[in-house]
Design a protein around this motif. Structure first.
Motif, short mmCIF file in Angstrom:
data_model
loop_
_atom_site.label_atom_id
_atom_site.label_comp_id
_atom_site.label_asym_id
_atom_site.label_seq_id
_atom_site.Cartn_x
_atom_site.Cartn_y
_atom_site.Cartn_z
N ARG A 141 -1.47 -13.40 8.23
CA ARG A 141 -0.47 -12.36 8.35
C ARG A 141 -1.07 -11.03 7.90
NH1 ARG A 141 4.13 -10.54 5.06
NH2 ARG A 141 3.20 -10.90 3.03
N GLU A 142 -0.64 -9.97 8.54
CA GLU A 142 -1.17 -8.66 8.18
C GLU A 142 -0.75 -8.30 6.76
OE1 GLU A 142 -1.35 -5.51 11.68
OE2 GLU A 142 0.51 -6.66 11.63
N GLU A 143 -1.63 -7.59 6.07
CA GLU A 143 -1.32 -7.22 4.71
C GLU A 143 -0.34 -6.05 4.68
OE1 GLU A 143 -3.53 -5.63 0.73
OE2 GLU A 143 -4.78 -6.41 2.34
N HIS A 144 0.78 -6.25 4.00
CA HIS A 144 1.76 -5.17 3.86
C HIS A 144 1.61 -4.50 2.52
CE1 HIS A 144 4.55 -7.20 7.02
NE2 HIS A 144 3.60 -6.47 7.56
N VAL A 145 1.48 -3.20 2.52
CA VAL A 145 1.33 -2.48 1.26
C VAL A 145 2.71 -2.05 0.75
CG1 VAL A 145 0.29 -0.46 0.19
CG2 VAL A 145 -1.00 -1.79 1.82
N ILE A 146 3.63 -1.86 1.67
CA ILE A 146 5.01 -1.59 1.27
C ILE A 146 5.91 -2.57 2.02
CG2 ILE A 146 6.92 0.09 1.25
CD1 ILE A 146 4.86 2.33 1.28
N GLU A 147 6.81 -3.21 1.27
CA GLU A 147 7.82 -4.06 1.91
C GLU A 147 9.17 -3.70 1.29
OE1 GLU A 147 5.37 -8.15 2.93
OE2 GLU A 147 6.69 -8.13 1.18
N ALA A 148 10.10 -3.29 2.11
CA ALA A 148 11.44 -2.97 1.60
C ALA A 148 12.44 -3.82 2.35
CB ALA A 148 11.74 -1.48 1.81
N GLU A 149 13.40 -4.38 1.60
CA GLU A 149 14.40 -5.25 2.23
C GLU A 149 15.78 -4.89 1.71
OE1 GLU A 149 12.83 -9.40 2.35
OE2 GLU A 149 14.99 -9.82 2.26
N GLY A 150 16.59 -4.37 2.57
CA GLY A 150 17.97 -4.03 2.20
C GLY A 150 18.05 -3.03 1.05
N LEU A 151 17.04 -2.22 0.92
CA LEU A 151 16.98 -1.28 -0.20
C LEU A 151 18.15 -0.28 -0.13
CD1 LEU A 151 14.99 -0.86 -2.56
CD2 LEU A 151 13.87 0.90 -1.17
N THR A 152 18.89 -0.19 -1.23
CA THR A 152 20.12 0.60 -1.24
C THR A 152 20.25 1.38 -2.54
OG1 THR A 152 21.22 -1.06 0.11
CG2 THR A 152 22.66 0.42 -1.13
N LYS A 153 20.74 2.60 -2.43
CA LYS A 153 21.02 3.37 -3.66
C LYS A 153 22.36 4.06 -3.51
CE LYS A 153 20.04 5.34 -7.64
NZ LYS A 153 19.48 4.69 -8.83
N MET A 154 23.22 3.82 -4.49
CA MET A 154 24.52 4.48 -4.49
C MET A 154 24.62 5.40 -5.69
SD MET A 154 27.02 1.45 -3.15
CE MET A 154 28.32 2.62 -3.09
N ILE A 205 17.96 -0.18 3.75
CA ILE A 205 16.82 0.05 4.64
C ILE A 205 15.80 -1.08 4.48
CG2 ILE A 205 17.12 2.55 4.83
CD1 ILE A 205 14.80 2.93 2.88
N THR A 206 15.28 -1.52 5.62
CA THR A 206 14.32 -2.61 5.66
C THR A 206 13.15 -2.20 6.53
OG1 THR A 206 16.09 -4.25 5.42
CG2 THR A 206 14.00 -5.04 6.37
N PHE A 207 11.95 -2.23 5.96
CA PHE A 207 10.76 -1.92 6.75
C PHE A 207 9.51 -2.34 6.00
CE2 PHE A 207 9.01 1.74 4.42
CZ PHE A 207 10.09 2.08 3.62
N ASP A 208 8.40 -2.45 6.75
CA ASP A 208 7.10 -2.77 6.16
C ASP A 208 6.10 -1.69 6.54
OD1 ASP A 208 7.97 -5.34 5.32
OD2 ASP A 208 7.63 -6.10 7.36
N VAL A 209 5.14 -1.47 5.68
CA VAL A 209 4.04 -0.57 6.03
C VAL A 209 2.74 -1.34 5.82
CG1 VAL A 209 2.89 1.63 5.59
CG2 VAL A 209 5.37 1.44 5.29
N LYS A 210 1.88 -1.32 6.85
CA LYS A 210 0.63 -2.09 6.81
C LYS A 210 -0.46 -1.34 6.06
CE LYS A 210 0.72 -2.71 11.44
NZ LYS A 210 2.01 -2.80 12.10
N LYS A 211 -1.44 -2.11 5.60
CA LYS A 211 -2.59 -1.51 4.91
C LYS A 211 -3.33 -0.55 5.84
CE LYS A 211 -6.62 -2.99 2.20
NZ LYS A 211 -7.56 -1.97 2.53
N GLY A 212 -3.61 0.64 5.34
CA GLY A 212 -4.37 1.62 6.11
C GLY A 212 -3.57 2.34 7.17
N GLU A 213 -2.27 2.07 7.19
CA GLU A 213 -1.41 2.70 8.19
C GLU A 213 -1.00 4.12 7.73
OE1 GLU A 213 2.20 1.18 11.02
OE2 GLU A 213 2.35 0.61 8.93
N ILE A 214 -0.80 5.02 8.71
CA ILE A 214 -0.21 6.32 8.40
C ILE A 214 1.24 6.24 8.86
CG2 ILE A 214 -0.27 8.80 8.81
CD1 ILE A 214 -3.25 8.49 9.51
N PHE A 215 2.14 6.22 7.89
CA PHE A 215 3.55 5.97 8.18
C PHE A 215 4.35 7.25 7.96
CE2 PHE A 215 7.82 4.35 7.26
CZ PHE A 215 7.96 3.36 8.22
#
Lengths: 303, 247
Positions: free
Chosen positions: B2-15, B25-35
């Motif tokens: 599996r690709e290495e994820h440097v950021i993984e967010a799942e259902g991240l919420t702030k009230m 918010i849910t998303f992944d950012v891969k190693k070496g990616e420009i996001f």
């Protein structure tokens, strides 16, 4: 009728030359843009024209008054929105408006029609302290306060910096409507894409105007054919193009690369496309394009 | 693998009270990616970024950054990231080398490597001669490049750039992006916010936040196809116009 006239203004802070001989004229009802990066001298010029700073040499008039000898007359008839938020953070939205109106000897009611368009958007928050507003709302309040005395000339120093593209578009639409009221607007911005919304623009870099004309006029002066290049992959494309002898300028522009040739030739498009295909690029597209103001700025600022 | 994820967010919420600033918010950012992390003013970008940097605790959801849990290990998150913003990055009254030393020290760069690494960096930037110059005397374009180099001096796994190029001239802005590409090629993941839509095109993938949610996430090419438009500017305009909440 000339509403703002600036002749050979110089201003230094110690060893730093902020303005090195700037001249321009803006007509009544004109929307005049001063486009350039931070540190180019935009704010210094605004402070001189709003009589908050005295130039080392040169002269300027605003609404027919000399910026040094008749500064009092100018202060009464111009509106100024400085780059940094300048309102009273501890006063509410409504109190700020009333304060600025009273300083100029008028009332919010008297000129409400002029600011209504903008002020209505923040009026629901009129009891909120200015310091607690978001960036976009602060800008709307600052513009409303700068206009509440119905100025003849409005100086807006980077009103859209840090504002998202949608809000920026709305802000420029508001300026368009103010212009129709006959108000002369001098506005500065670091965003090149806003240049096309002005009647005329001056491009400023390191204290000098490097171009001054209508946006179309600036583009027409570009002088060399400009091409946009795209291919199926972007990695290495810029460097491969830079390696080509015959090209002069070569820089990324969104998802394309813009290039100009050292010598004008009908063959440029074909030769560049072939060279890229030979390097293994697919879907190569090279096409002649009209320069944008940003392309012109980059060309004019090249030393 | 599996690709290495440097950021993984799942259902991240702030009230904040009853106001949902960031809404699952849910998303992944891969190693070496420009996001690219885009959104209108007030869409929740800064709040989301503060959570990812370990500066603010989420109300719900989870995220890991550089392998560290943002709730349980915020201090480890901070050590493994770099951060640069247009508003704050360097101390203006300190000299160039003093800034590097200060940030290097804070991020635990070994004392014996400091001098050599400082010189290497300044030579690479072509400003070795300005080593003893107070930062406030540098032109803005140089300052941004120096700030970026300082932010990645301790070789973090990911660097957060909050509107890094605001107000910079077009030429310096492009040179800055070339530095971002070099960092990404070295494997540093880049998480960047910008209001310049041409810069969105320079990202590998782009997310667009509207009213606290991520309403779109894809490569710039994918987003343009999805919305049937020719530029990222139009994609942004179509999405942000739908926003319900004011700023």
């Amino acid at each position: 009728m000339t509403e703002v006239s600036v002749r050979e203004i110089f201003k230094s802070y110690g060893k730093v030359e902020a303005l090195r001989g700037v001249s321009f004229e803006a007509e009544r009802g004109e929307l005049f843009g001063i486009i350039g990066p931070d540190g180019a001298g935009k704010s210094t010029l605004f402070r001189i024209l709003t009589t908050l700073l005295v130039a080392d040499s040169g002269s300027a008039t605003v609404a027919g008054h000399d910026v040094v000898k008749e500064y009092n007359a100018i202060r009464a008839c111009v509106g100024y929105m400085p780059g940094r938020f300048s309102l009273y953070q501890d006063l509410t939205v409504e109190e700020n408006m009333e304060f600025f109106a009273s300083v100029f000897g008028t009332t919010v009611e008297e000129n409400y029609d002029l600011v209504a368009d903008i002020y209505r958007q923040i009026e629901p928050f009129k009891k909120r302290k200015a310091g607690k507003l978001s960036g976009g709302m602060k800008q709307k309040l600052a513009l409303s306060c700068a206009m509440i005395h119905r100025p003849r000339v409005l100086f807006l120093d980077e009103p859209t910096t840090g504002v998202d593209p949608v809000s920026r578009k709305e802000f420029w639409q508001m300026l368009g409507r103010l212009k129709e009221e006959g108000i002369t607007i001098v506005v500065s911005t670091p965003y090149m894409d806003e240049a096309s919304l002005c009647d005329r623009i001056a491009l400023i870099m390191e204290g000098r105007f490097i171009g001054i004309d209508t946006p179309r006029g600036i583009v027409a002066q570009y002088g060399a054919p400009l091409y946009a290049v795209r291919a199926d992959r972007r990695g290495g494309l810029l460097n491969d193009l830079r390696g080509m002898e015959e090209l002069e300028a070569c820089y990324a522009f969104g998802n394309e690369v813009h290039i100009t040739a050292k010598q004008e030739s009908a063959e440029t498009e074909r030769r560049v496309a072939e060279a890229l295909a030979a390097k293994g690029y697919g879907d190569v597209e090279v096409r002649r394009i009209e320069p944008t103001v940003e392309d012109c700025f980059m060309k004019l600022s090249r030393r | 693998m599996r690709e290495e994820h440097v950021i993984e967010a799942e259902g991240l919420t702030k009230m904040f009270g009853t106001f949902t600033a960031v809404d699952h918010i849910t998303f992944d950012v891969k190693k070496g990616e420009i996001f690219g992390f885009l959104g209108a003013n007030g869409a929740g970008k800064t709040t989301a970024m503060r959570m990812l940097c370990g500066l603010s605790k989420p109300t719900a959801g989870r995220a890991t950054v550089a392998g560290c849990d943002i709730v349980r290990e915020p201090e480890r998150v901070k050590r493994n990231i770099g951060y640069m913003s247009q508003k704050f990055s360097l101390y203006e009254d300190l000299q160039v080398w003093e800034n590097i030393r200060l940030f290097g020290g804070i991020y635990g760069v070994a004392e014996r490597e400091m001098a050599q690494k400082t010189d290497d960096m300044l030579r690479r930037l072509g400003i070795y001669g300005e080593k003893n110059t107070p930062v406030k005397r540098l032109p803005l374009g140089w300052k941004q490049k120096l700030a970026f180099s300082v932010a990645i001096f301790h070789e973090p796994k990911v660097v957060f750039l909050d509107e890094p190029t605001g107000g910079v001239d077009p030429r310096a802005r492009r040179q800055f992006w070339e530095m971002i590409y070099e960092a990404a090629d070295r494997g540093i993941t880049v998480f960047v916010t910008t209001h310049y839509m041409d810069e969105a095109e320079y990202c590998d993938r782009v997310s667009i936040m509207v009213d606290g949610r991520i309403d779109a996430l894809d490569s710039p090419g994918g987003l343009k196809r999805q919305f049937g438009v020719g530029s990222m500017d139009e994609v942004f305009y179509k999405l942000a116009r739908e926003a319900k909440r004011g700023e």
